[in-house]
Motif scaffolding. Structure first.
Motif, mmCIF file in Angstrom:
data_model
loop_
_atom_site.group_PDB
_atom_site.id
_atom_site.type_symbol
_atom_site.label_atom_id
_atom_site.label_comp_id
_atom_site.label_asym_id
_atom_site.label_seq_id
_atom_site.Cartn_x
_atom_site.Cartn_y
_atom_site.Cartn_z
ATOM 1 N N TYR A 35 65.527 53.913 -58.854
ATOM 2 C CA TYR A 35 65.607 53.661 -57.210
ATOM 3 C C TYR A 35 66.872 52.395 -57.356
ATOM 4 O O TYR A 35 67.617 52.434 -56.353
ATOM 5 C CB TYR A 35 64.395 53.240 -56.656
ATOM 6 N N GLU A 38 70.320 53.326 -58.067
ATOM 7 C CA GLU A 38 70.663 54.338 -56.851
ATOM 8 C C GLU A 38 71.016 53.406 -55.731
ATOM 9 O O GLU A 38 71.582 54.019 -54.644
ATOM 10 C CB GLU A 38 69.649 55.517 -56.528
ATOM 11 N N LYS A 70 59.270 61.064 -50.130
ATOM 12 C CA LYS A 70 59.385 61.828 -51.332
ATOM 13 C C LYS A 70 58.104 62.881 -51.160
ATOM 14 O O LYS A 70 58.375 63.837 -51.463
ATOM 15 C CB LYS A 70 59.178 61.081 -52.506
ATOM 16 N N GLY A 73 58.787 66.145 -49.456
ATOM 17 C CA GLY A 73 59.856 67.007 -49.933
ATOM 18 C C GLY A 73 61.307 66.688 -49.772
ATOM 19 O O GLY A 73 62.095 67.429 -50.043
ATOM 20 N N LEU A 74 61.607 65.520 -49.349
ATOM 21 C CA LEU A 74 62.881 65.026 -49.208
ATOM 22 C C LEU A 74 63.500 64.986 -50.641
ATOM 23 O O LEU A 74 62.802 64.258 -51.486
ATOM 24 C CB LEU A 74 63.066 63.848 -48.102
ATOM 25 N N SER A 75 64.780 65.307 -50.624
ATOM 26 C CA SER A 75 65.651 64.930 -51.863
ATOM 27 C C SER A 75 66.267 63.286 -51.807
ATOM 28 O O SER A 75 65.997 62.724 -50.946
ATOM 29 C CB SER A 75 66.750 65.827 -52.035
ATOM 30 N N ILE A 76 66.370 62.876 -53.112
ATOM 31 C CA ILE A 76 66.977 61.416 -52.976
ATOM 32 C C ILE A 76 67.968 61.426 -52.179
ATOM 33 O O ILE A 76 68.038 60.295 -51.383
ATOM 34 C CB ILE A 76 67.341 61.083 -54.574
ATOM 35 N N PRO A 77 69.051 62.035 -51.881
ATOM 36 C CA PRO A 77 70.089 61.719 -50.851
ATOM 37 C C PRO A 77 69.515 61.718 -49.555
ATOM 38 O O PRO A 77 70.040 60.860 -48.554
ATOM 39 C CB PRO A 77 71.123 63.204 -51.221
ATOM 40 N N GLN A 78 68.798 62.549 -49.231
ATOM 41 C CA GLN A 78 67.917 62.821 -47.930
ATOM 42 C C GLN A 78 67.143 61.368 -47.749
ATOM 43 O O GLN A 78 67.082 60.680 -46.556
ATOM 44 C CB GLN A 78 67.024 63.905 -47.769
ATOM 45 N N GLU A 87 75.830 57.772 -48.079
ATOM 46 C CA GLU A 87 75.936 57.920 -49.519
ATOM 47 C C GLU A 87 77.403 57.665 -49.913
ATOM 48 O O GLU A 87 78.235 57.179 -49.017
ATOM 49 C CB GLU A 87 76.173 59.494 -49.767
#
Length: 87
Positions: A35, A38, A70, A73-78, A87
């Motif tokens: 994290y 990122e 998380k 169900g969200l992705s890292i970009p979301q 981004e």
């Protein structure tokens, strides 16, 4: 090897280390490091020993928010977008 600070000392501190965040949030070190890499966990870096310091209250709240996002169900970009990082 450094000594671990007591939980009382950690909870009274404005800034904590990533290892202390692991203890505070019951997260994995590798997850918090990811994290951080990122750009999801802002930190300050002490010049003398290059130690990353995180604002305890803000960072713990952010980690809990990331965990909640998380779990939906969200992705890292979301998640990054949800954190208003783009981004």
């Amino acid at each position: 090897m450094s000594r671990q600070r007591s939980m009382e000392t950690i909870l009274a501190s404005e800034y904590v280390s990533i290892g202390e965040l692991v203890r505070l949030t019951d997260s994995r070190y590798s997850t918090l490091k990811f994290y951080t890499e990122e750009g999801m966990l802002p930190f300050e870096q002490a010049e003398e020993n290059l130690t990353r310091r995180y604002k305890r209250e803000d960072t713990v709240a952010r980690i809990l928010r990331i965990k909640k996002l998380k779990s939906t169900g969200l992705s890292i970009p979301q998640i990054k977008e949800a954190l208003n990082m783009g981004e």
